[in-house]
Design a protein around this motif. Structure first.
Motif, PDB file in Angstrom:
ATOM      1  N   VAL A 151      -6.059   2.382 -31.365  1.00 32.95           N
ATOM      2  CA  VAL A 151      -5.686   3.733 -30.960  1.00 32.95           C
ATOM      3  C   VAL A 151      -4.801   3.686 -29.716  1.00 32.95           C
ATOM      4  O   VAL A 151      -3.852   4.454 -29.596  1.00 32.95           O
ATOM      5  CB  VAL A 151      -6.952   4.596 -30.718  1.00 32.95           C
ATOM      6  CG1 VAL A 151      -6.586   5.930 -30.088  1.00 32.95           C
ATOM      7  CG2 VAL A 151      -7.683   4.816 -32.024  1.00 32.95           C
ATOM      8  N   PHE A 152      -5.104   2.764 -28.843  1.00 33.02           N
ATOM      9  CA  PHE A 152      -4.278   2.642 -27.640  1.00 33.02           C
ATOM     10  C   PHE A 152      -2.820   2.360 -28.005  1.00 33.02           C
ATOM     11  O   PHE A 152      -1.899   3.007 -27.507  1.00 33.02           O
ATOM     12  CB  PHE A 152      -4.815   1.522 -26.744  1.00 33.02           C
ATOM     13  CG  PHE A 152      -3.844   1.093 -25.682  1.00 33.02           C
ATOM     14  CD1 PHE A 152      -3.560   1.923 -24.606  1.00 33.02           C
ATOM     15  CD2 PHE A 152      -3.203  -0.134 -25.773  1.00 33.02           C
ATOM     16  CE1 PHE A 152      -2.658   1.529 -23.636  1.00 33.02           C
ATOM     17  CE2 PHE A 152      -2.299  -0.532 -24.804  1.00 33.02           C
ATOM     18  CZ  PHE A 152      -2.021   0.300 -23.732  1.00 33.02           C
ATOM     19  N   THR A 186       5.405  19.047 -28.684  1.00 34.85           N
ATOM     20  CA  THR A 186       4.008  18.942 -28.261  1.00 34.85           C
ATOM     21  C   THR A 186       3.089  19.067 -29.468  1.00 34.85           C
ATOM     22  O   THR A 186       2.164  18.267 -29.653  1.00 34.85           O
ATOM     23  CB  THR A 186       3.668  20.039 -27.238  1.00 34.85           C
ATOM     24  OG1 THR A 186       4.652  20.010 -26.214  1.00 34.85           O
ATOM     25  CG2 THR A 186       2.294  19.843 -26.668  1.00 34.85           C
ATOM     26  N   SER A 211       3.609  15.887 -31.875  1.00 35.85           N
ATOM     27  CA  SER A 211       3.007  14.658 -31.360  1.00 35.85           C
ATOM     28  C   SER A 211       1.494  14.724 -31.406  1.00 35.85           C
ATOM     29  O   SER A 211       0.830  13.752 -31.776  1.00 35.85           O
ATOM     30  CB  SER A 211       3.441  14.411 -29.911  1.00 35.85           C
ATOM     31  OG  SER A 211       4.826  14.369 -29.839  1.00 35.85           O
ATOM     32  N   SER A 212       0.971  15.899 -31.019  1.00 35.70           N
ATOM     33  CA  SER A 212      -0.485  16.029 -31.011  1.00 35.70           C
ATOM     34  C   SER A 212      -1.036  15.884 -32.418  1.00 35.70           C
ATOM     35  O   SER A 212      -2.034  15.189 -32.637  1.00 35.70           O
ATOM     36  CB  SER A 212      -0.898  17.382 -30.440  1.00 35.70           C
ATOM     37  OG  SER A 212      -0.251  17.581 -29.216  1.00 35.70           O
ATOM     38  N   TYR A 249      11.890  14.150 -27.023  1.00 37.15           N
ATOM     39  CA  TYR A 249      11.877  15.175 -25.980  1.00 37.15           C
ATOM     40  C   TYR A 249      13.236  15.303 -25.316  1.00 37.15           C
ATOM     41  O   TYR A 249      13.686  16.387 -24.980  1.00 37.15           O
ATOM     42  CB  TYR A 249      10.810  14.814 -24.948  1.00 37.15           C
ATOM     43  CG  TYR A 249      10.777  15.702 -23.726  1.00 37.15           C
ATOM     44  CD1 TYR A 249      10.240  16.996 -23.798  1.00 37.15           C
ATOM     45  CD2 TYR A 249      11.278  15.258 -22.509  1.00 37.15           C
ATOM     46  CE1 TYR A 249      10.204  17.813 -22.690  1.00 37.15           C
ATOM     47  CE2 TYR A 249      11.246  16.064 -21.385  1.00 37.15           C
ATOM     48  CZ  TYR A 249      10.705  17.340 -21.474  1.00 37.15           C
ATOM     49  OH  TYR A 249      10.676  18.146 -20.373  1.00 37.15           O
ATOM     50  N   GLY A 296     -10.578   0.950 -30.160  1.00 41.37           N
ATOM     51  CA  GLY A 296      -9.983   1.250 -28.867  1.00 41.37           C
ATOM     52  C   GLY A 296      -8.575   0.695 -28.768  1.00 41.37           C
ATOM     53  O   GLY A 296      -7.631   1.400 -28.384  1.00 41.37           O
ATOM     54  N   GLN A 297      -8.419  -0.553 -29.168  1.00 46.16           N
ATOM     55  CA  GLN A 297      -7.111  -1.191 -29.091  1.00 46.16           C
ATOM     56  C   GLN A 297      -6.114  -0.559 -30.033  1.00 46.16           C
ATOM     57  O   GLN A 297      -4.973  -0.286 -29.670  1.00 46.16           O
ATOM     58  CB  GLN A 297      -7.267  -2.668 -29.473  1.00 46.16           C
ATOM     59  CG  GLN A 297      -7.884  -3.465 -28.391  1.00 46.16           C
ATOM     60  CD  GLN A 297      -7.212  -4.821 -28.345  1.00 46.16           C
ATOM     61  OE1 GLN A 297      -6.015  -4.929 -28.479  1.00 46.16           O
ATOM     62  NE2 GLN A 297      -7.995  -5.848 -28.171  1.00 46.16           N
ATOM     63  N   ILE A 316       3.336   6.641 -30.154  1.00 49.64           N
ATOM     64  CA  ILE A 316       3.621   8.079 -30.193  1.00 49.64           C
ATOM     65  C   ILE A 316       4.267   8.516 -28.883  1.00 49.64           C
ATOM     66  O   ILE A 316       5.217   9.305 -28.875  1.00 49.64           O
ATOM     67  CB  ILE A 316       2.328   8.868 -30.490  1.00 49.64           C
ATOM     68  CG1 ILE A 316       1.903   8.600 -31.937  1.00 49.64           C
ATOM     69  CG2 ILE A 316       2.535  10.352 -30.253  1.00 49.64           C
ATOM     70  CD1 ILE A 316       0.544   9.119 -32.293  1.00 49.64           C
ATOM     71  N   LYS A 324       1.463  -4.243 -30.546  1.00 51.47           N
ATOM     72  CA  LYS A 324       0.385  -5.132 -30.111  1.00 51.47           C
ATOM     73  C   LYS A 324       0.799  -6.597 -30.294  1.00 51.47           C
ATOM     74  O   LYS A 324       0.648  -7.433 -29.404  1.00 51.47           O
ATOM     75  CB  LYS A 324      -0.877  -4.843 -30.928  1.00 51.47           C
ATOM     76  CG  LYS A 324      -1.876  -5.981 -31.002  1.00 51.47           C
ATOM     77  CD  LYS A 324      -2.730  -6.093 -29.762  1.00 51.47           C
ATOM     78  CE  LYS A 324      -3.665  -7.294 -29.899  1.00 51.47           C
ATOM     79  NZ  LYS A 324      -4.528  -7.443 -28.728  1.00 51.47           N
ATOM     80  N   LEU A 349      -1.188   5.295 -29.701  1.00 50.52           N
ATOM     81  CA  LEU A 349      -0.825   6.317 -28.722  1.00 50.52           C
ATOM     82  C   LEU A 349       0.447   5.903 -27.980  1.00 50.52           C
ATOM     83  O   LEU A 349       1.323   6.725 -27.718  1.00 50.52           O
ATOM     84  CB  LEU A 349      -1.984   6.500 -27.738  1.00 50.52           C
ATOM     85  CG  LEU A 349      -1.848   7.669 -26.778  1.00 50.52           C
ATOM     86  CD1 LEU A 349      -1.791   8.976 -27.545  1.00 50.52           C
ATOM     87  CD2 LEU A 349      -3.029   7.697 -25.807  1.00 50.52           C
ATOM     88  N   THR A 350       0.539   4.628 -27.663  1.00 48.24           N
ATOM     89  CA  THR A 350       1.749   4.148 -26.994  1.00 48.24           C
ATOM     90  C   THR A 350       2.966   4.399 -27.873  1.00 48.24           C
ATOM     91  O   THR A 350       4.010   4.857 -27.396  1.00 48.24           O
ATOM     92  CB  THR A 350       1.620   2.640 -26.714  1.00 48.24           C
ATOM     93  OG1 THR A 350       0.344   2.403 -26.130  1.00 48.24           O
ATOM     94  CG2 THR A 350       2.712   2.168 -25.789  1.00 48.24           C
ATOM     95  N   THR A 378       7.777  10.308 -28.518  1.00 47.83           N
ATOM     96  CA  THR A 378       7.783  11.643 -27.929  1.00 47.83           C
ATOM     97  C   THR A 378       8.818  11.730 -26.810  1.00 47.83           C
ATOM     98  O   THR A 378       9.584  12.690 -26.733  1.00 47.83           O
ATOM     99  CB  THR A 378       6.384  11.986 -27.383  1.00 47.83           C
ATOM    100  OG1 THR A 378       5.444  11.825 -28.433  1.00 47.83           O
ATOM    101  CG2 THR A 378       6.332  13.416 -26.881  1.00 47.83           C
ATOM    102  N   VAL A 379       8.830  10.722 -25.963  1.00 47.68           N
ATOM    103  CA  VAL A 379       9.780  10.734 -24.849  1.00 47.68           C
ATOM    104  C   VAL A 379      11.208  10.790 -25.384  1.00 47.68           C
ATOM    105  O   VAL A 379      12.036  11.574 -24.913  1.00 47.68           O
ATOM    106  CB  VAL A 379       9.579   9.481 -23.962  1.00 47.68           C
ATOM    107  CG1 VAL A 379      10.705   9.364 -22.947  1.00 47.68           C
ATOM    108  CG2 VAL A 379       8.231   9.546 -23.272  1.00 47.68           C
TER     109      VAL A 379
END
Lengths: 622, 508
Positions: free
Chosen positions: B146-147, B352, B355-356, B161, B143-144, B153, B115, B150-151, B157-158
């Motif tokens: 968590v956003f 999966t 990450s979840s 993966y 909201g921010q 994560i 951020k 999530l980014t 993840t990518v």
């Protein structure tokens, strides 16, 4: 799976942005006036009872600076005029003294080194702003006394907008950050007398006059009924000059049923020289006339050429309120010069938006201090916007407070008529007129010492050539290895007392003040050096000096001056930073350490990498 | 490729392993914790023990972990089961648990960093901006937060993966050198500021009073222990993918020194910036004492706005920090993923689930923010579980000790493939291990009590003592109870010894 994440991500991005944009929220509708906690007391008019409750509340908060006096206690119980030791309706005339140490000094003590001022309200019982303004002043002093200089409006600046009716910092707010140090200095260096409700009987019934119901004056020593005495016509100075034949008639102050009734005639032979004069009148016989009663009324003239002045007044001081005032004024004589220590006074009335000063009884002459009065009134007008004028220009009055205070006691006395169209206004107006007149009260308190000297000199203004200590603080932070030198420039230095200029400093908020004398070569620029101090704290300092005047000019002849203006109450300060070592040795040690740490880590890393490269070469050879 | 044999992922090259290990070791702790600890604990006086403990705690432990991982070729649970014995599989599970709980909030922290990176590059740090309010505003907008969590994560993840060599290795090979370059730019910029000498003086002067304080020494030890990822299980996990002829010792030394090398540069960048731009040294020291988030997101951010070219440097700084965070986070993911893969799941399925879990269970840490912008749960997790790392380290020591320390050195460490012979000193240093552990724990507990004299007994005091005891006790009780199940069910993949390993070198 990744696509799913991306979808959620985009949705959340939108949510996050929406949340961000909704958090923009600016405060709207800023107000001009700043609210203080004690404003709760000013939503309704005080009554006699709630006023006394407020006194007790304030004394509970700051017993060391507030003392309550019931002035009617000073009335001689055996007085020949039958005045009770209370008001006519059994109330008290309460005076509050505000100064430091009032709880440990004798009654009616007056410190000869501290100029006294007097604020009085409600001579007329139907003119209520007077006691509200007085109470506001009282609350204000108590509220801020002894507090550290605070950022009252949370804008990051301290004391940037003191009470003076000016938006000093141009932020749209007026007087929102007073200097606590200034108020503490005022209380500690002045004796402030406040009589909020001078005529409590009148206030109780919402009438102009006091609570008297009958006065002597009837036939054969009987009494006549009265609607009360106008106590502001009951001071003996020029008591019966009205109506002035030259300025035209107003109301009949001798009529007991009038709301401007000045009180009964004196009719006492105060100086014991009375005699009956025998006079033969043809066809009538002998007529016996009582002579030398009230033959020398209070006007500063020896009317009977007996070498004594004003020894047999013709009236006034017939009421408990005015006698209380007289006793107070006369008792405040710390320097035993037979003059009251009260330098200046303000009596609040309503209405008219005016600032009045003597004379009230005549327009045929002005006072010898007319220029000084006009100057101060003009300064006051700068705060409250009212019209300054000589009292008699409103209408001539006799036996009024200002004339007596000035005429008989040399007090630079003012009457302020509050408001433009009503004796009271509404409760919503209270804060407004209390606030605009607060700086007036603060002004006279602050400049009382200058007023005292100016009065003695019949000066046209309060600029008495007080020495100024000019100091510009160039350095605000020093290293703990370094000293701090203070240089001041003195203007008007001819008034400076020799060897009286000192630098005071203390390390840390709770440190002890230390004093060092400042040195000079030319009597204008003085210097001193504060020794090195431990780092990580503020060092506070101020410069003090004494201006010397003739003893006759008041204030004990000496007026202390400071830089900054309020000395230790609002001192200069600088920050002492922690030294990280500036010597050659310190730097060398630092470099050595850097070489050591970097050497081990980077040389080690380099060597390891070289080993790894070599090993890889070795291993990759089949 | 031999038919019928197990195919296993492996590092493309030694440098891939080294960068990945360094990437795991170098995290946000190097950039905000190291400068802060250095400053608070007396600068130069702190650096001497900090350097000492690199060799007495971090590197020996990394060597042990690499060795165990390479020997067993399992994630932490399998490694402990195989190496310490069936009774101790729970120790590996503890390691995984510590790691995953740290990931819960690490993802949030990485989100914060990202951020601020976006704020910096979008020009949000203009002079005069109230960074305190900015931080409060951000941290209290779920909201921010968590956003960005999530980014963070999603990025990790990518990378994970894509696998070990194409994902983790490639990413680290790019990001770690880039991060060094960025940190060096920030440090040089800081040094160019007038007044930066004060920062150097503060950082590298040995103050006598600090060097004799026990606090300085224990802080240095804890910084060293946290910073290098020793005890994380990272080295065990990454060693699983080592080629047979891979070195374990020199790589451990390089990872450890590389970590400290990054810390030093970050230290200069941060401390010199703070000292050069603060109004006084006292002010600067106050800034350095203001906690990780306060330092990075309020004070440094504010100081960047005061600095010529600060908008650029803020972007550089937060980008370096984001890179450090990403490379650490992917190692955290991989530790958990490896354990699931040992269970027989595919990488895809393991990832999966991981990450979840990290996202969903990390949300409370992201959104539970108390009055005044205190992320209470995050603080609690950090307080309790970052020290779980020290316990994990102790478990590794236990496994080595059980095996026989010198025996371990002679037979497993000093193999023919090792490029650095480990002398007997390692044995002696390992014997110091329990003593260091004891000091760390005693200090940690006494700090937890002393900082909250009236509420340390309350398990809901986020940074108190009782919350550690309750959470650790609960976790240990459950894990020990699950030991049999872990042994029987958690690992169903057939074991492969080192000898059966077939290397698959990815094609580039």
């Amino acid at each position: 799976m990744i696509k799913r994440y991306l979808a959620i991500l985009i949705i959340l991005l939108c949510v996050a942005n929406a949340a961000e944009s909704s958090t923009v929220n600016l405060d709207e509708g800023s107000e001009d006036e700043v609210e203080f906690g004690f404003h709760e007391f000013f939503r309704e008019f005080f009554t006699y009872d709630t006023m006394m409750d407020a006194f007790n509340y304030l004394e509970g908060r700051r017993p060391e600076i507030i003392r309550q006096y019931d002035l009617t206690d000073t009335i001689d119980p055996n007085n020949r005029m039958g005045i009770p030791q209370s008001t006519w309706q059994q109330r008290a005339v309460w005076a509050i003294k505000i100064s430091d140490g009032v709880d440990s000094e004798p009654e009616y003590y007056s410190d000869p080194t501290e100029p006294d001022i007097l604020i009085v309200g409600a001579h007329h019982g139907n003119e209520w702003p007077g006691f509200e303004i007085s109470m506001y002043f009282l609350f204000y002093l108590v509220e801020f006394y002894g507090e550290p200089n605070m950022d009252n409006d949370n804008d990051g600046k301290i004391n940037e907008d003191p009470i003076d009716a000016i938006d000093n910092d141009d932020d749209g707010l007026i007087d929102e950050d007073e200097s606590e140090g200034r108020l503490t200095w005022l209380v500690d260096n002045r004796e402030i007398w406040i009589i909020p409700m001078f005529n409590p009987d009148g206030v109780a019934t919402d009438t102009r006059t006091n609570g008297r119901e009958e006065v002597p004056g009837g036939p054969r020593g009987s009494t006549v009924p009265t609607n009360g005495v106008d106590v502001n016509r009951n001071y003996p100075f020029m008591w019966n000059r009205e109506p002035d034949p030259l300025t035209g008639p107003t109301m009949d102050t001798s009529n007991p049923s009038q709301s401007v009734y000045r009180g009964p005639d004196d009719n006492f032979d105060d100086d014991g020289d009375a005699f009956y004069e025998q006079e033969y009148i043809p066809s009538f016989g002998y007529k016996w006339t009582l002579r030398n009663v009230d033959e020398d009324p209070v006007d500063n003239i020896d009317n009977d050429n007996d070498g004594k002045i004003d020894e047999d007044p013709d009236g006034g001081f017939s009421e408990p309120e005015t006698v209380s005032m007289r006793n107070l004024i006369h008792s405040l004589d710390g320097n035993r010069d037979d003059k009251t220590d009260i330098v200046t006074s303000i009596s609040y009335h309503s209405y008219g938006d005016m600032i009045l000063y003597p004379w009230g009884y005549t327009n045929q002459e002005t006072t010898p201090h007319n220029a000084l009065f006009a100057y101060i009134a003009q300064e006051m007008a700068g705060f409250n916007g009212y019209d300054p004028m000589v009292g008699t220009d409103l209408y001539p009055v006799s036996g009024e407070l200002d004339d007596w205070l000035y005429g008989k006691n040399d007090v630079i006395s003012f009457t302020i008529e509050v408001g433009s169209d009503s004796h009271k206004g509404t409760p919503e107006d209270i804060l407004n007129y209390s606030r605009i007149n607060l700086p007036v009260n603060l002004y006279v308190a602050e400049y009382a010492a200058q007023i005292e000297v100016a009065r003695a000199r019949f000066a046209p203004s309060i600029d008495i050539g007080l020495p100024q200590i000019n100091h510009t603080q160039n350095v605000h932070i020093v290293n703990s290895d370094n000293t701090y030198s203070v240089k001041v420039e003195i203007s008007n230095s001819e008034k400076l007392k020799k060897n009286s200029i000192f630098l005071n400093y203390k390390a840390g908020e709770s440190g002890k003040w230390k004093k060092i004398e400042m040195n000079t070569r030319d009597d204008e620029i003085y210097k001193a050096t504060i020794p090195t101090q431990r780092g990580g704290r503020n060092v506070y300092y101020y410069v003090e000096a004494e201006a010397i005047y003739n003893e006759a000019e008041g204030s004990g002849g000496i007026i202390p001056v400071y830089s900054p203006t309020y000395g230790q109450y609002d001192p200069h300060y600088y920050f002492v930073d922690i030294s990280l070592g500036d010597t050659f040795g310190d730097i060398a040690a630092m470099i050595l350490m850097m070489v050591f740490i970097f050497g081990i880590i980077y040389a080690g890393l380099g060597k390891s990498l070289k080993m790894a490269i070599d090993a890889e070469k070795r291993k990759n050879i089949p | 490729m031999a038919e019928g044999k197990q195919v296993r992922e492996s590092w493309g090259s030694r440098w891939g392993l080294i960068f990945a290990a360094m990437g795991a070791a170098i995290g946000t702790g190097n950039i905000w914790r190291f400068p802060r600890e250095t400053a608070v604990n007396g600068g130069g006086a702190f650096m001497i023990p900090w350097l000492l403990f690199l060799f007495s705690w971090s590197i020996p432990l990394l060597i042990a972990e690499f060795t165990i991982g390479k020997k067993t070729r399992f994630g932490t649970i399998g490694a402990f089961k195989r190496f310490a014995g069936k009774k101790y599989a729970w120790m590996g599970a503890w390691m995984m648990l510590v790691n995953i709980v740290i990931m819960f909030y690490y993802a949030v922290v990485m989100g914060w960093v990202m951020k601020y990176f976006t704020v910096a590059i979008s020009g949000g740090l203009s002079p005069g901006v109230n960074t305190e309010a900015m931080w409060q505003g951000f941290i209290t907008s779920p909201g921010q937060v968590v956003f960005f969590q999530l980014t963070a994560i999603a990025i990790s993840t990518v990378v994970v993966y894509k696998g070990v060599s194409k994902g983790i290795e490639r990413t680290n090979k790019i990001l770690i050198p880039a991060m060094f370059v960025l940190l060096i730019i920030a440090a040089l910029w800081a040094l160019s500021l007038p007044g930066s000498l004060n920062g150097l003086k503060y950082m590298f002067s040995i103050r006598g009073d600090a060097i004799t304080k026990a606090d300085t020494w224990v802080s240095a030890l804890s910084q060293s222990a946290f910073s290098t990822s020793a005890g994380f299980g990272m080295a065990i996990t990454y060693a699983v993918y080592m080629r047979r002829r891979e070195d374990t010792t020199l790589n451990a030394v390089i990872a450890g020194l590389g970590n400290n090398a990054a810390s030093l540069i970050a230290g200069i960048a941060v401390i010199c910036t703070v000292f050069a731009l603060s109004s006084s040294n006292v002010d600067a020291i106050g800034v350095m004492q203001s906690g990780n988030e306060g330092l990075a997101f309020i004070h440094l951010t504010r100081l960047f706005t005061l600095m010529p070219g600060g908008i650029v440097i803020a972007g550089v700084f937060f980008m370096a920090m984001a890179f450090a965070a990403i490379t650490s986070m992917i190692s955290g993911f991989e530790i958990t993923v490896r354990n699931f893969m040992d269970h027989g799941w595919t990488r895809n399925k393991s990832l999966t689930v991981t990450s979840s879990l990290i996202f969903i269970l990390g949300i409370p840490a992201a959104v539970i923010v108390l009055e005044g912008g205190v992320p209470a749960l995050l603080k609690n997790q950090d307080h309790v579980w970052s020290f779980g790392l020290i316990v994990s380290g102790m478990f590794v020591f236990f496994a080595v000790w059980k095996f026989g320390i010198n025996h371990f050195r002679e037979t497993l460490v000093n193999t023919e493939w090792n490029d650095l012979y480990i002398g007997r000193w390692w044995v002696y240093v390992m014997y110091l291990f329990p003593i260091q552990f004891m000091f760390l724990m005693l200090w940690f507990f006494s700090q937890s009590i002393a900082a909250h004299p009236n509420s340390w007994w309350n398990p809901f005091e986020p940074e108190g003592f009782m919350t550690i005891i309750v959470q650790w006790g609960l976790a240990l009780a459950i894990l020990i109870r699950l030991n049999d199940w872990l042994n029987k069910k958690a690992l169903i993949k057939p074991q492969i010894g080192e000898d059966e390993l077939v290397e698959v070198t990815p094609e580039y």
